[in-house]
Write a protein that holds these residues in place. Structure first.
Motif, PDB file in Angstrom:
ATOM      1  N   VAL B 108      54.293  43.937  61.815  1.00 46.05           N
ATOM      2  CA  VAL B 108      53.774  43.849  63.183  1.00 46.05           C
ATOM      3  C   VAL B 108      54.689  42.978  64.037  1.00 46.05           C
ATOM      4  N   GLY B 109      55.063  41.827  63.495  1.00 45.83           N
ATOM      5  CA  GLY B 109      55.916  40.905  64.232  1.00 45.83           C
ATOM      6  C   GLY B 109      57.248  41.535  64.604  1.00 45.83           C
ATOM      7  N   ASN B 110      57.809  42.316  63.683  1.00 45.75           N
ATOM      8  CA  ASN B 110      59.085  42.959  63.961  1.00 45.75           C
ATOM      9  C   ASN B 110      58.954  44.077  64.985  1.00 45.75           C
ATOM     10  N   LEU B 111      57.870  44.853  64.870  1.00 45.48           N
ATOM     11  CA  LEU B 111      57.693  45.956  65.814  1.00 45.48           C
ATOM     12  C   LEU B 111      57.607  45.430  67.241  1.00 45.48           C
ATOM     13  N   PHE B 112      56.901  44.328  67.407  1.00 45.37           N
ATOM     14  CA  PHE B 112      56.655  43.811  68.753  1.00 45.37           C
ATOM     15  C   PHE B 112      57.612  42.690  69.133  1.00 45.37           C
ATOM     16  N   LEU B 113      58.675  42.520  68.360  1.00 45.20           N
ATOM     17  CA  LEU B 113      59.619  41.444  68.630  1.00 45.20           C
ATOM     18  C   LEU B 113      60.197  41.596  70.032  1.00 45.20           C
ATOM     19  N   GLY B 114      60.027  40.556  70.841  1.00 43.19           N
ATOM     20  CA  GLY B 114      60.573  40.589  72.197  1.00 43.19           C
ATOM     21  C   GLY B 114      59.663  41.271  73.193  1.00 43.19           C
TER      22      GLY B 114
END
Lengths: 430, 266
Positions: B108-114
């Motif tokens: 989840v954190g990577n998908l929504f990074l930035g």
């Protein structure tokens, strides 16, 4: 667009392979859900977490229990309310500094100047309030802001000029210590007002027993309500959530620990103000790290600088801000340490304070490699280190032994960190 | 097998068209007079030997290393892509070979990074997780646990995370740099399935690959680059493996190349 028969066949093979993967994944999905469901078999969870390198604070908590059992068996005064209460105040100075170190370590950087900065902040406060006659409150604010400014300067050299953090903060270690000696002047030691604001930071206790119990109850209730609210929101959104049994279990453990701590503290002088401030700082900054976009930026940068840069993250700004946090926390820690001895002297911020602050963060479970850690590791780590110091002092043996034990514990912590990192790498799924 | 007829007289303008792109790095002419078209709902494979200019071309389109010369058309309109965010604003998403994932963050954190979703300055983890599950579901991607750090995922899963992330911005064209390099057979199948999903959603896909099997399995068209120049644009259904290989190695010249070299000679 039509395809030749061979291509179809190829694609079908691909689809079949995909189907096989899917089935395998479903099994894992089920296994993951089972382990996530937790309640059934805590040992399974622990095993899974060990293999995937997510042990968190379990090893250090166990280590702390071991340390306490050993020292208690060697000296029955170790777990006395008086000693534990003193311990809870002693940890605050180094603990505050260690929180700042956690922030820096999360970036995968290091800040060697925190000891000197803490000493300098104490000296600035003492000079302003005692020598210059400034009221304590503005002097305290200026001392803390001085730490923030120092962090900004060091962060600038790291982020904008490109000097490695190790070198910048090593220069800081020497330079800020020199500045402290310079402003302390010939006298060398300045005693601060024993009834002043800063002295009160560590000498004030909430003697009413309701304070400690109330804090324990409030903290536990807040934890439960937050967890419960989270579960309800996740259920409503239809995403997986922890079962209620696990939340009840966690709340129970927290309640037991906090009520026991409150009971012990009330056996002596009550809830120390210093501990209250420390806990508020821990909770607040933990929230910043885990629940805000800013905290997410810090973790992202600690995970991969390049990935962060490509998503448009302002790398320099985050780096500078993290060193500002570190400098600020060092200054706050320095004031608590000065408060403990009601003076600022040439030895302020010296000794093994720097090493203790960094070691505490690492022992508590914050990775030296960046991207993994929590503010709570500062609390756990500093508890271990101060427990060893306190136990050794109680038994009247040399500090030499204390250094050796602490060194050994630090080595174990770093080994666990390295191993769990390796486990995580090796634990590729499918 | 130049099937120029169907390409040159389209019902609608191509999603992306490059016209006469040149790029030079010092003494090296990395790209010379390169032409390329990608349509919506089409997978175009960009193939070529090492140093043929494939990655350079991707970087030109992504705005990382803009072209020295040449025109870029988006939906038939001329556009300038000089910075990465300009490409993103147009709807071009790029998945680089190194994936650019944060190993310590979860899926989840990577998908929504930035582009984290937050309410009043607080991350809305529940909403992000729900959207992640939705997205993975529509793409038919199986993920053991979206809360696991991506460091503990397999290569194929990491690749699918990187591709899914590029889709969150609702792009119209996805650039994939060697998505199946260093993947096993099953993982490759997963990624190729995902590429087909993108086509079915009507996205244009430009795919760099060294693996002819992958290319023939998912691509509609194959654009060959050789020494920084076009060396053929083939319809996958009507072209043999050998034709493509010989075009890559330079054993055969192609009409496009001939045209290009004439243009150069003049």
């Amino acid at each position: 667009m039509s395809r030749t028969w061979t291509l179809r066949k190829q694609k079908q093979a691909g689809a079949q392979a995909g189907g096989a993967v899917t089935a395998a994944d479903r099994r894992q999905l089920a296994a993951g859900a089972g382990a996530g469901a937790g309640g059934q078999n805590p040992l399974e969870i622990l095993k899974r977490r060990f293999h995937s390198g997510e042990l968190g604070s379990v090893p250090v908590a166990l280590g702390l229990v071991v340390v306490w059992i050993i020292f208690e068996s060697l000296n029955e005064n170790f777990l006395s309310p008086r000693n534990l209460s003193n311990l809870s105040v002693d940890i605050v100075g180094p603990g505050m500094i260690s929180i700042g170190v956690v922030f820096v370590l999360l970036l995968g950087e290091i800040d060697l100047s925190v000891g000197s900065v803490s000493g300098l902040a104490a000296a600035v406060f003492a000079v302003l309030s005692v020598n210059q006659g400034m009221p304590e409150a503005p002097a305290l604010v200026l001392a803390v802001l001085g730490g923030t400014l120092i962090g900004a300067v060091q962060g600038f050299f790291l982020a904008k000029v490109g000097v490695p953090a190790f070198v910048v903060t090593l220069a800081g270690l020497l330079g800020w210590n020199g500045l402290m000696l310079y402003i302390l002047g010939a006298s060398g030691t300045i005693n601060i007002d024993e009834n002043g604001l800063v002295a009160k930071l560590t000498s004030y206790y909430f003697t009413n027993v309701a304070a400690a119990y109330g804090l324990a109850a409030l903290g536990t209730a807040a934890f439960f309500l937050a967890s419960y609210h989270g579960v309800r929101r996740r259920r409503a959104a239809g995403v997986p959530c922890r079962p209620m049994s696990e939340i009840v279990l966690r709340t129970g453990v927290l309640a037991a620990i906090s009520l026991a701590a409150a009971w012990v503290l009330n056996q002596f002088l009550g809830l120390p103000l210093a501990l209250l401030i420390f806990l508020v700082m821990l909770v607040g900054l933990d929230y910043v790290l885990r629940r805000t976009p800013y905290g997410r930026m810090i973790f992202a940068l600690g995970g991969s600088v390049e990935a962060s840069r490509r998503t448009g993250l302002n790398v320099s700004l985050v780096r500078i801000s993290v060193f500002m946090v570190s400098g600020t926390m060092a200054a706050i820690g320095g004031l608590f340490l000065a408060s403990r001895v009601t003076s600022a002297s040439q030895t302020s911020g010296g000794g093994n304070l720097l090493m203790d602050a960094i070691a505490a963060a690492v022992i508590g479970g914050t990775s030296l490699f960046g991207g993994r850690g929590r503010t709570w590791s500062a609390l756990l780590g500093v508890l271990v280190i101060q427990s060893i110091a306190s136990g050794v002092a109680l038994m009247g043996i040399q500090t030499a032994v204390q250094f050796m034990i602490t060194g050994g514990v630090l080595l174990v912590a770093v080994v666990i960190d390295s191993l769990s990192r390796r486990a995580q790498r090796a634990h590729g799924r499918v | 097998m130049e099937s120029g007829a169907s390409v040159r007289r389209p019902p609608s303008p191509p999603l992306l068209a490059l016209r006469g792109v040149f790029k030079r790095f010092g003494a090296v002419q990395a790209l010379a007079d390169v032409e390329l078209e990608v349509r919506a709902g089409q997978v175009v494979a960009l193939v070529g030997d090492n140093g043929a200019g494939k990655s350079t071309l991707i970087k030109v389109i992504a705005g990382v290393d803009p072209a020295d010369e040449g025109a870029v058309e988006w939906d038939g309109r001329p556009v300038q892509i000089t910075r990465p965010h300009e490409a993103q604003a147009l709807g071009i998403a790029t998945v680089y070979q190194d994936l650019a994932l944060c190993d310590n963050l979860d899926v989840v954190g990577n998908l929504f990074l930035g582009r984290e979703i937050h309410r009043a300055g607080v991350l809305d983890e529940v909403e992000m997780e729900r959207l992640t599950l939705d997205l993975l579901d529509t793409l038919a991607i199986r993920m053991p646990d979206v809360r696991l750090p991506v460091a503990s995922l397999s290569g194929g899963q990491r690749q699918t995370v990187a591709i899914s992330r590029s889709l969150l911005g609702e792009p119209r064209l996805v650039l994939l740099d060697e998505p199946t390099a260093a993947l096993g057979i099953e993982q490759t199948a997963q990624v190729l399935d995902l590429v087909e999903q993108l086509r079915e959603r009507g996205l244009g896909v430009l795919l760099i690959s060294h693996n002819m099997g992958d290319v023939k399995a998912v691509a509609d068209w194959i654009a060959v680059l050789r020494l920084g120049r076009n060396n053929g644009f083939f319809d996958v259904t009507t072209t043999s493996h050998e034709q493509i290989i010989s075009s890559i190695t330079g054993a055969t010249d192609n009409a496009v190349t001939r045209r290009a070299s004439q243009g150069w000679g003049a």
